[in-house]
Design an enzyme around this catalytic site. Sequence first.
Site, short mmCIF file in Angstrom:
data_model
loop_
_atom_site.label_atom_id
_atom_site.label_comp_id
_atom_site.label_asym_id
_atom_site.label_seq_id
_atom_site.Cartn_x
_atom_site.Cartn_y
_atom_site.Cartn_z
N LYS A 113 57.44 -13.93 -37.38
CA LYS A 113 56.59 -13.53 -38.50
C LYS A 113 55.11 -13.77 -38.18
O LYS A 113 54.71 -14.90 -37.88
CB LYS A 113 56.95 -14.33 -39.76
CG LYS A 113 58.27 -13.89 -40.38
CD LYS A 113 58.71 -14.86 -41.44
CE LYS A 113 58.49 -14.32 -42.83
NZ LYS A 113 59.02 -15.26 -43.86
C1 E4P Z 1 59.70 -13.84 -47.11
O1 E4P Z 1 59.99 -13.76 -45.93
C2 E4P Z 1 59.13 -15.03 -47.73
O2 E4P Z 1 59.72 -16.16 -47.14
C3 E4P Z 1 59.38 -15.16 -49.22
O3 E4P Z 1 60.09 -14.08 -49.73
C4 E4P Z 1 58.22 -15.63 -50.02
O4 E4P Z 1 58.56 -15.71 -51.39
P1 E4P Z 1 57.71 -16.49 -52.48
O5 E4P Z 1 56.62 -15.60 -52.96
O6 E4P Z 1 58.70 -16.80 -53.55
O7 E4P Z 1 57.16 -17.73 -51.79
#
Ligand code: E4P
Length: 289
Positions: A113
């Site tokens: 990522k």
């Molecule tokens: C995606 O890869 C993220 O880890 C995640 O969906 C973030 O979600 P949040 O906005 O609830 O932190």
Amino acid sequence: MRPANLKTKIFLDGGDPDETKTLIKLLGFLDGQTTNPTLISKNPEAKKRIETGNKFSEDEIIRFYQKTVREISSLIPEGSVSVEVYADAYTNAETMLRQGKEMFSWIPNAHIKFPCSAEGLRAAEQAVKGGMRINMTLCFSQEQAAAVYAATRSAKKGDVFVSPFIGRLDDRNENGMDLIRNILKMYARGDGHVEVLTASVRKPDHLLYALKLGSDIITAPYPILKEWGEKGLPLPGDKYVYDAGALKPIFYKAVDLSRHWQVYDLTHDLTAGGMEKFSGDWNALIRKS
Ligand code: E4P
């Protein structure tokens, strides 16, 4: 059991391998998992250490992330596991890429990522050229998704995900699901090499509408997937309508996918804010020596 007509891949959004184990039993399948620094900071073992005043050294936290990701990977060897680089406002592409290369070697099924920032895109462009699979996180606009498409033209389908964060848009009264619909519509004019991963899912209806829209992948937290599993993995029928309530619509823009990635407007305050929060949560795990 995976429903026969379920085309979308289902990922768990979390940093605790025990949840992964339980969920696989409950759903009968799991296509992958996404992790991030905040989720790692919520891992029960990490939390316990922090609560007892025993913070990690820089090296220990990396080893802890590696151990956690390896455990998750062994539970879903055929799936994908997203591992996130540390990136604050000052981290350049070279530093992200260096971390990404190391993380990519941890497990055979990693997607690395990088944030949808200018430096993140620069890292992504180099990463795919070197054969790395990537997941472009903290996406909040069609332009950012267009830049991901343009920066990764050399990649093959399955190697690049883009993660629009719908819940965080909802949080500020914008209809996050519109962004998923708009990106899917824009990508329908492309070659299909980027997969749309609906992220920041907060409620069962986000999951159902993303399924209805045909998102390639959805990542959702344990409680949402547990509820979905307990209900028997329902899929949205023809009559399913998503109720966005009073959320402000996000309108589709005719964005040309054929341009150079640097031409698109990559700035978004939620991307910058998300990087600050992820890096802050990571830093809070580390003791100052
Ligand atoms: C995606 O890869 C993220 O880890 C995640 O969906 C973030 O979600 P949040 O906005 O609830 O932190």
